[in-house]
Design a protein around this motif. Structure first.
Motif, PDB file in Angstrom:
ATOM      1  N   GLU A 250       9.301  -2.888  -6.438  1.00  0.00           N
ATOM      2  CA  GLU A 250       8.608  -1.785  -5.841  1.00  0.00           C
ATOM      3  C   GLU A 250       8.024  -0.632  -6.657  1.00  0.00           C
ATOM      4  O   GLU A 250       7.187  -0.046  -6.213  1.00  0.00           O
ATOM      5  CB  GLU A 250       9.187  -1.396  -4.453  1.00  0.00           C
TER       6      GLU A 250
ATOM      7  N   THR B 214       8.034  -3.233   3.910  1.00  0.00           N
ATOM      8  CA  THR B 214       7.714  -4.458   3.219  1.00  0.00           C
ATOM      9  C   THR B 214       8.189  -5.517   3.932  1.00  0.00           C
ATOM     10  O   THR B 214       9.148  -5.542   4.974  1.00  0.00           O
ATOM     11  CB  THR B 214       8.371  -4.391   1.930  1.00  0.00           C
TER      12      THR B 214
ATOM     13  N   GLN C 236      21.706   5.391   5.042  1.00  0.00           N
ATOM     14  CA  GLN C 236      21.843   4.839   6.566  1.00  0.00           C
ATOM     15  C   GLN C 236      23.030   3.762   6.578  1.00  0.00           C
ATOM     16  O   GLN C 236      23.303   3.143   7.503  1.00  0.00           O
ATOM     17  CB  GLN C 236      20.724   4.300   7.068  1.00  0.00           C
TER      18      GLN C 236
ATOM     19  N   ILE D 297      18.228  -8.461   6.067  1.00  0.00           N
ATOM     20  CA  ILE D 297      18.238  -8.466   4.598  1.00  0.00           C
ATOM     21  C   ILE D 297      16.794  -8.292   4.131  1.00  0.00           C
ATOM     22  O   ILE D 297      15.997  -8.989   4.851  1.00  0.00           O
ATOM     23  CB  ILE D 297      18.760  -9.720   4.048  1.00  0.00           C
ATOM     24  N   ILE D 298      16.826  -7.380   3.291  1.00  0.00           N
ATOM     25  CA  ILE D 298      15.213  -7.068   2.745  1.00  0.00           C
ATOM     26  C   ILE D 298      14.981  -7.761   1.465  1.00  0.00           C
ATOM     27  O   ILE D 298      15.996  -7.949   0.772  1.00  0.00           O
ATOM     28  CB  ILE D 298      14.736  -5.713   2.763  1.00  0.00           C
TER      29      ILE D 298
ATOM     30  N   ALA E 222      19.171  -6.272  -2.906  1.00  0.00           N
ATOM     31  CA  ALA E 222      17.872  -5.811  -2.369  1.00  0.00           C
ATOM     32  C   ALA E 222      17.857  -4.240  -2.899  1.00  0.00           C
ATOM     33  O   ALA E 222      16.593  -4.000  -3.067  1.00  0.00           O
ATOM     34  CB  ALA E 222      17.962  -5.593  -0.829  1.00  0.00           C
TER      35      ALA E 222
ATOM     36  N   GLY F   2      12.774   4.996   0.007  1.00  0.00           N
ATOM     37  CA  GLY F   2      13.192   3.954   0.406  1.00  0.00           C
ATOM     38  C   GLY F   2      14.563   3.305  -0.079  1.00  0.00           C
ATOM     39  O   GLY F   2      15.240   3.043   0.950  1.00  0.00           O
TER      40      GLY F   2
ATOM     41  N   THR G 251      16.952   5.810   1.865  1.00  0.00           N
ATOM     42  CA  THR G 251      16.962   5.474   3.105  1.00  0.00           C
ATOM     43  C   THR G 251      18.194   4.237   2.952  1.00  0.00           C
ATOM     44  O   THR G 251      19.269   4.213   3.968  1.00  0.00           O
ATOM     45  CB  THR G 251      15.902   4.910   3.954  1.00  0.00           C
ATOM     46  N   GLN G 252      17.899   3.367   2.246  1.00  0.00           N
ATOM     47  CA  GLN G 252      18.901   2.034   2.284  1.00  0.00           C
ATOM     48  C   GLN G 252      20.488   2.741   1.988  1.00  0.00           C
ATOM     49  O   GLN G 252      21.400   2.242   2.555  1.00  0.00           O
ATOM     50  CB  GLN G 252      18.397   1.181   0.994  1.00  0.00           C
TER      51      GLN G 252
ATOM     52  N   LEU H 174       7.663   7.244  -3.123  1.00  0.00           N
ATOM     53  CA  LEU H 174       7.724   6.302  -2.439  1.00  0.00           C
ATOM     54  C   LEU H 174       8.871   5.261  -2.348  1.00  0.00           C
ATOM     55  O   LEU H 174       9.931   5.006  -1.537  1.00  0.00           O
ATOM     56  CB  LEU H 174       6.382   5.582  -2.311  1.00  0.00           C
TER      57      LEU H 174
ATOM     58  N   HIS I 130      13.107   1.032  10.347  1.00  0.00           N
ATOM     59  CA  HIS I 130      14.546   0.962  10.346  1.00  0.00           C
ATOM     60  C   HIS I 130      14.857  -0.205   9.830  1.00  0.00           C
ATOM     61  O   HIS I 130      15.865   0.035   9.244  1.00  0.00           O
ATOM     62  CB  HIS I 130      14.758   1.136  11.977  1.00  0.00           C
TER      63      HIS I 130
ATOM     64  N   ALA J  63      23.358  -9.648  -1.154  1.00  0.00           N
ATOM     65  CA  ALA J  63      22.432  -9.510  -0.788  1.00  0.00           C
ATOM     66  C   ALA J  63      21.886  -7.849  -0.792  1.00  0.00           C
ATOM     67  O   ALA J  63      20.475  -7.376  -1.109  1.00  0.00           O
ATOM     68  CB  ALA J  63      22.108 -10.167   0.453  1.00  0.00           C
TER      69      ALA J  63
ATOM     70  N   PRO K 127      12.994  -0.149   5.149  1.00  0.00           N
ATOM     71  CA  PRO K 127      12.751   1.326   4.828  1.00  0.00           C
ATOM     72  C   PRO K 127      11.193   1.602   4.062  1.00  0.00           C
ATOM     73  O   PRO K 127      10.698   2.466   4.442  1.00  0.00           O
ATOM     74  CB  PRO K 127      13.801   1.868   3.885  1.00  0.00           C
ATOM     75  N   LEU K 128      10.754   0.555   3.132  1.00  0.00           N
ATOM     76  CA  LEU K 128       9.645   0.681   2.543  1.00  0.00           C
ATOM     77  C   LEU K 128       8.308  -0.141   3.481  1.00  0.00           C
ATOM     78  O   LEU K 128       7.417   0.066   3.215  1.00  0.00           O
ATOM     79  CB  LEU K 128       9.210   0.072   1.204  1.00  0.00           C
TER      80      LEU K 128
END
Lengths: 215, 215
Positions: free
Chosen positions: B105, A54, B150, A65-66, B97, B143, B146-147, B139, A48, B93, A51-52
């Motif tokens: 990725e 990572t 959501q 923050i990803i 991201a 992701g 989802t980012q 894949l 959550h 950010a 999402p990947l």
């Protein structure tokens, strides 16, 4: 307090740990074991956040923050001193380009999920996987070595005489290279800069061997 | 005038072309054919600009910048209007991201040199290479979906109601996905945003089909 979801040997986590330490920012390290139980990064609660699945993830009081470079740019904007990017836009572009050569041209090809795909889907044995790993490291770091040795802007560090985002990426990539016995013989500038970085307390504290989850 | 070393089908070049067009910056396109004569990107003159032989390269009056996201960040700093990054650091950010999920990725696993390695070194036939390609696209874009879905910050575009760096990366990645018959069935937010992006003149002019070197 900042929370960093991290794995001791994750190169991208290592980058952010260096940046946090260089900026003197305290953080709580929350280990995410990428191999245990099929990978803790795949737990729904973690997915959550990321999402990947990572690492790293930075959690602040009000946000998640990803992506390691997005995290470091965020830290740079919110805690500008000491700076990890130069002031001049061309110089900033140079530092970002070195960081991205590592983060876009080398590391994505060699992370755990790619090595797992090679093993399980392409039936590549360990020797073949090691050749793959070293191929991309050698190619990519040779490019970084050229970026560094052909520019007068290279100093004690990748850019001038203070560590930047580029060094935050270079140190973990060289750690990985050594772990997989990649030769750095033809890369004297990289070796010199990484040796310098490794004298820094901020870098030492960020090293895989000094993490709470190290094995 | 700015010079952009570009290849019509290069996803990273496509990102920068969109950014240049969104900012209304004129540039001279200098095609670098990645397949002809063993790859024009390996010519010594070009490798002097781009040590790894990657496209794009941006050449200004006094400097050479490599790496697509470093180039776009440079354009953002030197030509801030219209902005391709929001003002708020957390929002910046988030945009970075999304861009990096694509650029770190997905894309690195599917570019020409990786597909060539699979073919020539790992003897992977076309079917195996296509499965590889679609695996990382599915894949990674899952992701990104989802980012996007959501977050309440997703608007008409990836972030709010104006295109950003994230859209500059998403459009070329979806172009590639379609070219390799990847299903976007489960990605309605991505499809909606890309359809919106494709109404923009800046995006249309940046498309592979509208480049001087298109085949």
């Amino acid at each position: 307090m900042l929370k960093l979801y991290t794995y001791f040997r994750s190169s991208a986590s290592f980058r952010v740990r260096i940046a946090l330490n260089l900026k003197g920012l305290a953080y709580e390290a929350i280990p995410v074991h990428l191999l245990r139980d099929g990978g803790e990064q795949h737990a729904p609660d973690y997915r959550h956040k990321s999402p990947l699945g990572t690492v790293p993830v930075l959690e602040t009081d009000n946000a998640i923050i990803i992506q390691s470079l997005a995290i470091i740019e965020y830290l740079e904007e919110t805690h500008p001193v000491p700076a990890l990017l130069p002031v001049d836009s061309l110089a900033r572009a140079r530092v970002r380009a070195i960081a991205q050569t590592i983060s876009c041209e080398i590391h994505p090809l060699n992370n755990l999920r790619v090595l797992a795909y090679l093993k399980h889907t392409l039936a590549a044995d360990e020797a073949v996987r090691n050749v793959w790993y070293r191929h991309w490291v050698n190619l990519g770091l040779a490019g970084v070595e050229t970026q560094l040795h052909q520019s007068s802007e290279t100093g004690v560090y990748c850019h001038g005489d203070a560590p930047t985002l580029a060094d935050c990426c270079l140190v973990p990539q060289v750690f990985n290279a050594r772990r997989f016995d990649c030769s750095l013989e033809a890369m004297p500038t990289i070796r010199r800069i990484v040796a310098q970085c490794e004298t820094l307390d901020a870098v030492q504290r960020a090293a895989p061997a000094n993490q709470p989850d190290q094995e």
